[in-house]
Design a protein around this motif. Structure first.
Motif, PDB file in Angstrom:
ATOM      1  N   ALA A  84       0.979  -1.386   0.468  1.00 18.65           N
ATOM      2  CA  ALA A  84      -0.150  -0.413   0.382  1.00 18.65           C
ATOM      3  C   ALA A  84       0.598   1.053   0.085  1.00 18.65           C
ATOM      4  CB  ALA A  84      -0.958   0.157   0.930  1.00 18.65           C
ATOM      5  N   SER A 126       3.615   1.279  -1.493  1.00 21.23           N
ATOM      6  CA  SER A 126       4.568   0.967  -2.344  1.00 21.23           C
ATOM      7  C   SER A 126       6.231   0.234  -2.832  1.00 21.23           C
ATOM      8  CB  SER A 126       4.726   2.399  -3.752  1.00 21.23           C
ATOM      9  OG  SER A 126       3.069   3.004  -3.815  1.00 21.23           O
ATOM     10  N   ARG A 168       0.666   0.337  -8.946  1.00 20.58           N
ATOM     11  CA  ARG A 168      -0.897   0.923  -8.510  1.00 20.58           C
ATOM     12  C   ARG A 168      -0.757  -0.405  -7.460  1.00 20.58           C
ATOM     13  NH1 ARG A 168      -6.268   2.962  -9.128  1.00 20.58           N
ATOM     14  NH2 ARG A 168      -5.300   3.045 -11.407  1.00 20.58           N
ATOM     15  N   PHE A 169      -1.490  -0.538  -6.841  1.00 24.15           N
ATOM     16  CA  PHE A 169      -1.589  -1.727  -5.382  1.00 24.15           C
ATOM     17  C   PHE A 169      -3.538  -1.490  -5.012  1.00 24.15           C
ATOM     18  CE2 PHE A 169      -2.393  -3.098  -1.323  1.00 24.15           C
ATOM     19  CZ  PHE A 169      -2.422  -4.770  -1.295  1.00 24.15           C
ATOM     20  N   THR A 170      -4.180  -2.734  -5.734  1.00 23.28           N
ATOM     21  CA  THR A 170      -5.913  -2.399  -4.432  1.00 23.28           C
ATOM     22  C   THR A 170      -6.078  -3.721  -4.112  1.00 23.28           C
ATOM     23  OG1 THR A 170      -6.712  -0.573  -6.236  1.00 23.28           O
ATOM     24  CG2 THR A 170      -7.985  -1.308  -4.791  1.00 23.28           C
ATOM     25  N   ILE A 171      -6.781  -3.608  -2.991  1.00 25.34           N
ATOM     26  CA  ILE A 171      -7.112  -5.067  -2.170  1.00 25.34           C
ATOM     27  C   ILE A 171      -8.646  -4.991  -2.876  1.00 25.34           C
ATOM     28  CG2 ILE A 171      -8.126  -6.262  -0.354  1.00 25.34           C
ATOM     29  CD1 ILE A 171      -5.468  -4.079   1.641  1.00 25.34           C
ATOM     30  N   VAL A 172      -8.712  -6.280  -3.510  1.00 23.60           N
ATOM     31  CA  VAL A 172     -10.463  -7.223  -4.459  1.00 23.60           C
ATOM     32  C   VAL A 172     -10.815  -7.420  -2.844  1.00 23.60           C
ATOM     33  CG1 VAL A 172     -11.012  -7.510  -6.037  1.00 23.60           C
ATOM     34  CG2 VAL A 172      -9.134  -6.741  -5.917  1.00 23.60           C
ATOM     35  N   ASP A 215      -6.397 -13.584   0.051  1.00 23.31           N
ATOM     36  CA  ASP A 215      -7.131 -12.009  -0.086  1.00 23.31           C
ATOM     37  C   ASP A 215      -6.487 -12.032  -2.409  1.00 23.31           C
ATOM     38  OD1 ASP A 215      -6.773 -11.813   1.658  1.00 23.31           O
ATOM     39  OD2 ASP A 215      -5.265 -10.306   2.090  1.00 23.31           O
ATOM     40  N   TYR A 257      -5.535  -9.262  -5.322  1.00 23.69           N
ATOM     41  CA  TYR A 257      -4.746  -7.983  -5.195  1.00 23.69           C
ATOM     42  C   TYR A 257      -4.439  -7.222  -6.333  1.00 23.69           C
ATOM     43  CZ  TYR A 257      -2.825  -9.353  -0.655  1.00 23.69           C
ATOM     44  OH  TYR A 257      -2.766  -9.597   0.747  1.00 23.69           O
ATOM     45  N   ARG A 258      -4.839  -6.842  -6.368  1.00 23.24           N
ATOM     46  CA  ARG A 258      -4.958  -6.238  -8.235  1.00 23.24           C
ATOM     47  C   ARG A 258      -4.272  -4.837  -8.469  1.00 23.24           C
ATOM     48  NH1 ARG A 258     -10.455  -3.262 -11.313  1.00 23.24           N
ATOM     49  NH2 ARG A 258      -8.872  -2.244 -13.197  1.00 23.24           N
ATOM     50  N   ASP A 308      -1.917  -1.746 -11.278  1.00 23.58           N
ATOM     51  CA  ASP A 308      -2.719  -1.639 -12.419  1.00 23.58           C
ATOM     52  C   ASP A 308      -1.778  -0.717 -12.627  1.00 23.58           C
ATOM     53  OD1 ASP A 308      -5.831  -1.292 -12.558  1.00 23.58           O
ATOM     54  OD2 ASP A 308      -5.281  -0.978 -10.941  1.00 23.58           O
TER      55      ASP A 308
END
Length: 264
Positions: free
Chosen positions: A205, A207, A243-247, A259, A261-262, A264
């Motif tokens: 999160a 980076s 760019r990190f995102t928790i799905v 978990d 994770y995405r 982008d």
């Protein structure tokens, strides 16, 4: 401006998928619906490329199969699990493009036309794309490579995202089978599992990808991963985007992290 918007719509992310127990195919728990929602929120891929924890290799390999067989690479589960097939086609042309990209990046890889499709590939895709009508290419997990080299594989293939190709690293955020709770109703998450998962998420999160690639210094890493094969696909996924995102985040059987994770 309009053209740029179209390009953004077509650019798929990279994903890290915790694929869990083979029983996920029959009992989706929380992650099955999360995978279905994820697929519905993405543009339809032209093809899917998966690095699976269940294809460990010495040298990097790429499946060039026209239609890989569904491999039930596990034992001791209900008979109906072995009846499941995921007959998605392969894509030899894409496989050749991947081999070319890897060679240009000084990451030599070998073609493999006979490798069957393991459950690290077909089980999550069963929930995401149940019609099995999108071509799938599997790449191996070269265990003689460092975390940084596996990350570089993701970086090398990242441009494929702009061609509406979905890149997936399939493993588990935590994976210690000896510590799983098989008793129904016992879902208490041990601190060593939650602390590890939270530390990885915090680094991503912020980076701080280097700290994750320096995996030996993560707390409780050997308790969560007695062997590295289920964690290493995360390095590949990290290389596909910044760019990190928790799905989705949950645990199964106590300490098995599920978990998604995405990147982008």
């Amino acid at each position: 401006m309009k053209k740029a918007g179209i390009m953004n719509l077509q650019t798929l992310p990279g994903l890290f998928i915790s694929h869990g127990s083979p029983m996920l195919a029959l009992d989706p728990e929380q992650v099955g619906p999360a995978l279905e929602r994820l697929s519905l929120n993405l543009p339809r891929p032209e093809a899917i490329v998966v690095m699976s924890a269940h294809w460990e290799s010495n040298a990097l390999e790429v499946s060039t199969a026209v239609r890989a067989e569904t491999w039930h690479d596990f034992r001791g589960f209900p008979p109906e699990l072995y009846e499941i097939r995921y007959p998605a086609p392969g894509n030899p042309e894409l496989a050749e493009e991947i081999l070319h990209l890897l060679a240009e990046a000084h990451l030599p890889a070998h073609a493999n036309s006979t490798r069957p499709r393991d459950h690290g590939v077909w089980m999550p895709l069963l929930h995401m794309y149940p019609d099995a009508d999108i071509p799938v290419v599997e790449i191996s997990l070269p265990m003689n490579m460092s975390a940084q080299e596996i990350y570089k594989i993701g970086q090398t293939l990242a441009p494929l995202r702009e061609k509406q190709i979905l890149l997936i690293g399939s493993g588990s955020i935590t994976h210690n089978l000896a510590e799983l709770s098989w008793r129904t109703g016992n879902n208490e998450v041990p601190e060593w599992a939650s602390s590890f998962r939270n530390e990885v998420v915090s680094k991503l999160a912020h980076s701080n990808f280097d700290a994750v690639l320096d995996w030996e210094n993560l707390p409780f890493v050997h308790k969560n991963h007695p062997s590295l094969e289920h964690f290493a696909p995360l390095f590949f996924a990290m290389g596909t985007g910044h760019r990190f995102t928790i799905v989705h985040s949950s645990f199964s059987m106590g300490s098995l992290g599920m978990d998604l994770y995405r990147f982008d």
